[in-house]
Design an enzyme around this catalytic site. Structure first.
Site, PDB file in Angstrom:
ATOM      1  CB  CYS A 192      -0.960  -0.003   1.193  1.00 42.90           C
ATOM      2  SG  CYS A 192      -2.179  -1.341   1.132  1.00 42.90           S
ATOM      3  CG  HIS A 218      -3.098   3.545   2.219  1.00 41.99           C
ATOM      4  ND1 HIS A 218      -3.725   3.063   1.089  1.00 41.99           N
ATOM      5  CD2 HIS A 218      -3.075   2.505   3.113  1.00 41.99           C
ATOM      6  CE1 HIS A 218      -4.067   1.798   1.291  1.00 41.99           C
ATOM      7  NE2 HIS A 218      -3.684   1.443   2.499  1.00 41.99           N
ATOM      8  CG  ASN A 232      -6.841  -0.605   1.628  1.00 36.96           C
ATOM      9  OD1 ASN A 232      -6.125  -0.414   0.649  1.00 36.96           O
ATOM     10  ND2 ASN A 232      -6.340  -0.836   2.831  1.00 36.96           N
TER      11      ASN A 232
END
Length: 340
Positions: free
Chosen positions: A119, A261, A291
């Site tokens: 990520c 993020h 996500n």
């Protein structure tokens, strides 16, 4: 330690942005039909209402091509001298996915390669692109973050299936001057491999394959130790953000926008609270897209630019955290883009 941008004329400058999510929408009620969960449980613990999922036969490259095409169009120039793809879900273990993406975008012949930082991949990609520009290898880099994360998530694991989703975001970076809008500030990066077990896919790599032991049930899926991951995510993103802001010569009070993020709404709130960033300065799309891994930040930038939440002149902080463990942060003043 933060890496300062080059002092010559070859600083990386954002000149285009684009994002795309596959058309198939999965609601919380859809997930509740086969998981022991509910819309309220998912919303209160993650902040997610819907997410997008690839259709059968669709791969990461398909997401990346569409986002990359949109970023190039937004930049006003269809060419790039290099393609960097941040992803955890390549189309195949070998070869890299970026050359295929480049070819489909009409960029055959340019250097194209994947990077893997889960990520945090987009932040590592920014540093990589900045290096290509500083070295004079090219004047324009197409950086894409793309993940088909639902292809590695156990659909019966409530702790991950409700969070992760599919999508892609991209930016075009050109060589420019460090004082112009869109120029990247100092980039802060870090890792802690001693905690790599917190976020992993245990099977499929050389260690599991060379052991000659059968793959244990579930080892082919993404696994995450949620409680410890939450704590480290908040600590690392907060620290990296402070370091990046300080290295840019700013204070947190100078920030107009915060683009983190999109891991989980609770993590986002905790980091923003720790930094003292008010709600009106926080960019978020997690409720609608979940996500999306390495796609998270560039997709957020693209959507926020398109709907006006992110406008020219906004002093913006980017930060991310993911498997590795890996983390990063940087700053920029959002530019007026040619395709706007």
């Amino acid at each position: 330690m933060p890496m300062s941008p080059p002092t010559d004329e070859r600083t990386a400058v954002v000149s285009g942005v684009g994002g795309w999510v596959p058309p198939h929408v999965v609601t919380n009620d859809d997930l509740s039909a086969h998981l022991d969960t509910s819309d309220e449980w998912i919303r209160t613990r993650t902040g997610i209402r819907t997410r997008h999922r690839v259709l059968p036969g669709m791969a990461t490259s398909d997401l990346a091509v569409e986002a990359g095409r949109r970023a190039l169009e937004n930049s006003g120039e269809p060419r790039a001298g290099a393609v960097v793809l941040a992803t955890t879900t390549p189309d195949r273990i070998c070869p890299a996915t970026a050359p295929d993406v480049a070819a489909r975008l009409g960029l055959t012949g340019v250097p194209a390669f994947d990077i893997s930082a889960v990520c945090t991949g987009f932040l590592y990609g920014l540093a990589t692109a900045a290096g290509l520009l500083a070295a004079g290898i090219t004047d324009r880099v197409l950086l894409i973050g793309a993940d088909a994360f639902t292809t590695i998530v156990d659909p019966l694991d409530r702790s991950t299936a409700v969070i992760f989703a599919d999508g892609a975001g991209a930016v075009v970076l050109r060589a420019g001057h460090p004082e112009e809008p869109g120029a990247l500030g100092p980039i802060v990066l870090g890792t802690d491999g001693e905690l790599s077990h917190l976020i992993q896919v245990p099977a499929g790599g050389s260690r599991q394959r060379s052991s000659l032991r059968p793959q244990a049930p579930g080892e082919q899926f993404f696994q995450m130790e949620g409680r410890d991951t939450f704590r480290h995510a908040v600590d690392r993103m907060s620290t990296a953000s402070r370091d990046a802001v300080r290295a840019a010569g700013w204070t947190v009070a100078d920030l107009d926008r915060f683009a983190a993020h999109q891991a989980n709404s609770r993590i986002l709130t905790a980091v923003a609270d720790r930094l003292g960033i008010p709600a009106e300065h926080q960019l978020s799309n997690i409720a609608a897209v979940g996500n999306t891994g390495a796609a998270s930040i560039p997709l957020l930038l693209a959507q926020s630019h398109a709907d006006g939440r992110l406008a020219a002149g906004h002093r913006t902080l980017l930060t991310a955290f993911g498997g590795g463990l890996a983390w990063g942060a940087t700053t920029l003043i959002w530019p007026k883009l040619p395709g706007s």
